[in-house]
Design a protein around this motif. Structure first.
Motif, PDB file in Angstrom:
ATOM      1  N   VAL A  73       0.868  -1.167   0.000  1.00  0.00           N
ATOM      2  CA  VAL A  73       0.000   0.000   0.000  1.00  0.00           C
ATOM      3  C   VAL A  73       0.911   1.226   0.000  1.00  0.00           C
ATOM      4  O   VAL A  73       1.692   1.434   0.927  1.00  0.00           O
ATOM      5  N   ARG A  74       0.825   2.022  -1.060  1.00  0.00           N
ATOM      6  CA  ARG A  74       1.636   3.239  -1.200  1.00  0.00           C
ATOM      7  C   ARG A  74       0.736   4.460  -1.018  1.00  0.00           C
ATOM      8  O   ARG A  74      -0.468   4.374  -1.126  1.00  0.00           O
ATOM      9  N   GLY A  75       1.359   5.574  -0.758  1.00  0.00           N
ATOM     10  CA  GLY A  75       0.621   6.822  -0.719  1.00  0.00           C
ATOM     11  C   GLY A  75       0.075   7.207   0.642  1.00  0.00           C
ATOM     12  O   GLY A  75      -0.719   8.139   0.733  1.00  0.00           O
ATOM     13  N   LEU A  76       0.507   6.518   1.705  1.00  0.00           N
ATOM     14  CA  LEU A  76       0.130   6.967   3.038  1.00  0.00           C
ATOM     15  C   LEU A  76       0.973   8.198   3.365  1.00  0.00           C
ATOM     16  O   LEU A  76       2.089   8.356   2.849  1.00  0.00           O
ATOM     17  N   LYS A  77       0.463   9.065   4.214  1.00  0.00           N
ATOM     18  CA  LYS A  77       1.183  10.285   4.574  1.00  0.00           C
ATOM     19  C   LYS A  77       1.158  10.459   6.082  1.00  0.00           C
ATOM     20  O   LYS A  77       0.152  10.165   6.731  1.00  0.00           O
ATOM     21  N   ILE A  78       2.256  10.964   6.616  1.00  0.00           N
ATOM     22  CA  ILE A  78       2.282  11.377   8.014  1.00  0.00           C
ATOM     23  C   ILE A  78       2.115  12.883   8.015  1.00  0.00           C
ATOM     24  O   ILE A  78       2.886  13.614   7.380  1.00  0.00           O
ATOM     25  N   ILE A  79       1.072  13.326   8.707  1.00  0.00           N
ATOM     26  CA  ILE A  79       0.677  14.736   8.728  1.00  0.00           C
ATOM     27  C   ILE A  79       0.731  15.251  10.162  1.00  0.00           C
ATOM     28  O   ILE A  79       0.320  14.551  11.086  1.00  0.00           O
ATOM     29  N   ARG A  80       1.216  16.479  10.320  1.00  0.00           N
ATOM     30  CA  ARG A  80       1.118  17.137  11.627  1.00  0.00           C
ATOM     31  C   ARG A  80      -0.173  17.933  11.634  1.00  0.00           C
ATOM     32  O   ARG A  80      -0.333  18.891  10.896  1.00  0.00           O
ATOM     33  N   ASN A 128      -3.536  19.563  14.205  1.00  0.00           N
ATOM     34  CA  ASN A 128      -3.669  20.411  15.391  1.00  0.00           C
ATOM     35  C   ASN A 128      -3.400  19.659  16.688  1.00  0.00           C
ATOM     36  O   ASN A 128      -2.951  20.253  17.660  1.00  0.00           O
ATOM     37  N   SER A 129      -3.659  18.351  16.706  1.00  0.00           N
ATOM     38  CA  SER A 129      -3.457  17.582  17.944  1.00  0.00           C
ATOM     39  C   SER A 129      -2.302  16.590  17.823  1.00  0.00           C
ATOM     40  O   SER A 129      -2.267  15.595  18.529  1.00  0.00           O
ATOM     41  N   GLY A 130      -1.372  16.818  16.904  1.00  0.00           N
ATOM     42  CA  GLY A 130      -0.201  15.960  16.770  1.00  0.00           C
ATOM     43  C   GLY A 130      -0.166  15.223  15.447  1.00  0.00           C
ATOM     44  O   GLY A 130      -0.914  15.535  14.519  1.00  0.00           O
ATOM     45  N   LEU A 131       0.718  14.227  15.380  1.00  0.00           N
ATOM     46  CA  LEU A 131       0.896  13.466  14.147  1.00  0.00           C
ATOM     47  C   LEU A 131      -0.230  12.464  13.937  1.00  0.00           C
ATOM     48  O   LEU A 131      -0.741  11.886  14.892  1.00  0.00           O
ATOM     49  N   PHE A 132      -0.588  12.256  12.675  1.00  0.00           N
ATOM     50  CA  PHE A 132      -1.530  11.197  12.328  1.00  0.00           C
ATOM     51  C   PHE A 132      -1.173  10.664  10.951  1.00  0.00           C
ATOM     52  O   PHE A 132      -0.425  11.289  10.196  1.00  0.00           O
ATOM     53  N   VAL A 133      -1.685   9.490  10.638  1.00  0.00           N
ATOM     54  CA  VAL A 133      -1.434   8.855   9.347  1.00  0.00           C
ATOM     55  C   VAL A 133      -2.665   9.038   8.473  1.00  0.00           C
ATOM     56  O   VAL A 133      -3.770   8.631   8.844  1.00  0.00           O
ATOM     57  N   ALA A 134      -2.458   9.658   7.317  1.00  0.00           N
ATOM     58  CA  ALA A 134      -3.531   9.826   6.333  1.00  0.00           C
ATOM     59  C   ALA A 134      -3.440   8.673   5.339  1.00  0.00           C
ATOM     60  O   ALA A 134      -2.361   8.336   4.851  1.00  0.00           O
ATOM     61  N   MET A 135      -4.558   8.068   5.064  1.00  0.00           N
ATOM     62  CA  MET A 135      -4.617   6.939   4.134  1.00  0.00           C
ATOM     63  C   MET A 135      -4.491   7.438   2.689  1.00  0.00           C
ATOM     64  O   MET A 135      -4.759   8.603   2.411  1.00  0.00           O
ATOM     65  N   PRO A 136      -4.105   6.572   1.766  1.00  0.00           N
ATOM     66  CA  PRO A 136      -4.023   6.970   0.358  1.00  0.00           C
ATOM     67  C   PRO A 136      -5.393   7.438  -0.133  1.00  0.00           C
ATOM     68  O   PRO A 136      -6.409   6.837   0.214  1.00  0.00           O
ATOM     69  N   SER A 137      -5.388   8.514  -0.905  1.00  0.00           N
ATOM     70  CA  SER A 137      -6.669   9.047  -1.372  1.00  0.00           C
ATOM     71  C   SER A 137      -6.520   9.592  -2.784  1.00  0.00           C
ATOM     72  O   SER A 137      -5.424   9.757  -3.290  1.00  0.00           O
ATOM     73  N   ARG A 138      -7.673   9.862  -3.384  1.00  0.00           N
ATOM     74  CA  ARG A 138      -7.688  10.484  -4.703  1.00  0.00           C
ATOM     75  C   ARG A 138      -8.696  11.622  -4.681  1.00  0.00           C
ATOM     76  O   ARG A 138      -9.671  11.605  -3.919  1.00  0.00           O
TER      77      ARG A 138
END
Length: 95
Positions: free
Chosen positions: A31-38, A40-50
């Motif tokens: 699974v490619r295209g996951l993102k680690i985003i900062r 307002n409440s800290g880091l989270f993992v965003a799933m691949p999207s279009r």
């Protein structure tokens, strides 16, 4: 249960986007295209999207329960911290 057999982290030096991530499940599915985003409440993992024609985003792949989401997110964020520790130029920056 799924097993995450590989996590690849590509660090970014951006205010919000901290890394791109690919995971391999059971040595057989990537699974490619996951993102680690900062956020307002800290880091989270965003799933691949279009991007949809109406401008909104739709996840392409995502966990269907909180237990699996936490399992995936914890493993990815652990690997992200290990990767950050290898990058001496990033120590002291807010990632």
């Amino acid at each position: 249960m799924i097993e995450i057999t590989e996590v690849r982290v590509s660090l970014r030096n951006d205010d919000k986007l901290k890394a791109f991530v690919s995971i391999t499940l059971n040595d057989s599915f990537v699974v490619r295209g996951l993102k680690i985003i900062r956020g307002n409440s800290g880091l989270f993992v965003a799933m691949p999207s279009r991007k949809r024609p109406d401008g909104t985003y739709q996840d392409v792949a995502h966990p269907i329960n909180n237990e699996t989401r936490k399992f995936i997110e914890d493993r990815i964020l652990d690997e992200y911290q290990r990767e950050r520790a290898k990058q001496p130029s990033l120590i002291g920056t807010v990632l």
